[in-house]
Design a protein around this motif. Structure first.
Motif, PDB file in Angstrom:
ATOM      1  N   ILE A 127       0.673  -1.201  -0.056  1.00 40.31           N
ATOM      2  CA  ILE A 127       0.156  -0.059  -0.021  1.00 40.31           C
ATOM      3  C   ILE A 127       0.957   1.545   0.114  1.00 40.31           C
ATOM      4  O   ILE A 127       1.733   1.382   0.790  1.00 40.31           O
ATOM      5  N   GLY A 128       0.666   2.096  -0.972  1.00 35.84           N
ATOM      6  CA  GLY A 128       1.449   3.300  -1.031  1.00 35.84           C
ATOM      7  C   GLY A 128       0.326   4.241  -0.746  1.00 35.84           C
ATOM      8  O   GLY A 128      -0.547   4.107   0.157  1.00 35.84           O
ATOM      9  N   ALA A 129       0.627   5.539  -1.689  1.00 37.73           N
ATOM     10  CA  ALA A 129      -0.406   6.711  -1.578  1.00 37.73           C
ATOM     11  C   ALA A 129      -0.076   7.571  -2.705  1.00 37.73           C
ATOM     12  O   ALA A 129       1.009   7.784  -2.972  1.00 37.73           O
ATOM     13  N   ILE A 130      -0.975   8.400  -3.045  1.00 38.10           N
ATOM     14  CA  ILE A 130      -0.731   9.547  -4.094  1.00 38.10           C
ATOM     15  C   ILE A 130       0.102  10.447  -3.690  1.00 38.10           C
ATOM     16  O   ILE A 130       0.536  10.948  -4.644  1.00 38.10           O
ATOM     17  N   THR A 131       0.237  10.668  -2.433  1.00 34.79           N
ATOM     18  CA  THR A 131       1.373  11.559  -2.098  1.00 34.79           C
ATOM     19  C   THR A 131       2.670  11.325  -2.777  1.00 34.79           C
ATOM     20  O   THR A 131       3.711  12.258  -2.788  1.00 34.79           O
ATOM     21  N   GLY A 132       3.005  10.023  -2.998  1.00 34.04           N
ATOM     22  CA  GLY A 132       4.304   9.610  -3.528  1.00 34.04           C
ATOM     23  C   GLY A 132       4.549  10.155  -5.067  1.00 34.04           C
ATOM     24  O   GLY A 132       5.292   9.891  -5.587  1.00 34.04           O
ATOM     25  N   ARG A 133       3.321  10.592  -5.694  1.00 39.84           N
ATOM     26  CA  ARG A 133       3.585  10.899  -7.114  1.00 39.84           C
ATOM     27  C   ARG A 133       2.928  12.158  -7.491  1.00 39.84           C
ATOM     28  O   ARG A 133       2.791  12.704  -8.541  1.00 39.84           O
ATOM     29  N   MET A 134       2.168  12.857  -6.350  1.00 38.99           N
ATOM     30  CA  MET A 134       1.681  14.139  -6.880  1.00 38.99           C
ATOM     31  C   MET A 134       2.389  15.261  -5.936  1.00 38.99           C
ATOM     32  O   MET A 134       2.678  15.077  -5.086  1.00 38.99           O
ATOM     33  N   GLY A 135       2.237  16.351  -6.772  1.00 43.59           N
ATOM     34  CA  GLY A 135       2.810  17.537  -6.209  1.00 43.59           C
ATOM     35  C   GLY A 135       2.128  18.548  -5.250  1.00 43.59           C
ATOM     36  O   GLY A 135       1.772  19.253  -5.497  1.00 43.59           O
TER      37      GLY A 135
END
Length: 239
Positions: A127-135
């Motif tokens: 499980i990751g999260a969109i904070t890993g790819r969004m600015g």
């Protein structure tokens, strides 16, 4: 033949919802977590789930658990941290280290311990999260943590093949992860967030678990990070 699944972090939120879905599909499902009170609460409500008190950062404890379980078809790691948020200029590095200690290192340790026990056609789902790819402003700390988790997926899908390795990357989810925010503030935040999303709602744990189960069970999916963020990656939408 019944499949065996192990959900690490399986006593609440996405982990518990995933365990319930897998058990309903016929798996023998084991859940592992540190807190015995949560394990007891889950056992009372979901006796079909087999609980184990284990610290996912303790390799010896994990080795003992896998020795007990024997062969495992699916490993799902759902450990989480809400530390490491805030403006980078004032971010306490001890908080960011704590975040990695709570999520990244237990994830890696769980994978290492699981490898000798996973079936050749088994799976690992993170499980990751969109904070890993969004600015997103003020998420450099926690975003780098989630990017590190999701960064494991493609290299390991190649290295461990034919074991499949995937991750699910949620956006905002209504889970106990948000318990550090007062209830009234949380409800307002969710309402504001929902208004900007194409799907117009904040996800439930079960909605994310649906994607986790797909990643864990689909035999033709590997090396993939599944976004399940309600369209947050598309940017704001008109009201």
């Amino acid at each position: 033949m019944t499949s065996t699944s192990l959900v690490i972090g399986g006593t609440s939120g996405i982990g518990l919802a995933t365990a319930i879905r897998l058990a309903a599909a016929g798996d023998t499902v084991h859940i592992a977590a540190r807190r015995t009170d949560r394990l007891a609460a889950v056992a009372a409500e979901h006796p079909e789930l087999i609980g184990h008190s284990v610290d996912a950062g303790d390799r010896g404890a994990l080795d003992a658990l896998f020795a007990e379980l024997g062969t495992v078809d699916r490993l799902i790691v759902t450990v989480a941290s809400n530390a490491g948020m805030g403006p980078i200029a004032g971010l306490e590095l001890t908080a960011l280290r704590d975040a990695f200690d709570a999520k990244y290192w237990p994830t890696v340790t769980s994978i290492q311990a699981a490898i000798p026990h996973l079936k050749a056609d088994g799976s690992i789902t993170l499980i990751g999260a969109i904070t890993g790819r969004m600015g997103m402003s003020e998420t450099a700390g926690i975003g780098s943590l989630n990017a590190a988790v999701e960064g494991l997926v493609q290299p390991l899908a190649t290295e461990l093949a034919p074991i499949r390795v995937n991750a699910v990357s949620p956006g905002g989810v209504d889970t106990p992860w948000w318990d550090f925010v007062p209830a009234e503030v949380r409800e307002q935040l969710f309402a504001q967030t929902a208004a900007t999303l194409p799907v117009r709602h904040v996800a439930t744990a079960d909605e994310i678990a649906e994607a986790v189960v797909f990643a864990a069970t689909s035999r033709n999916v590997t090396g993939t990070v599944i976004e399940t963020d309600g369209g947050a990656h598309l940017g704001s939408v008109a009201a």
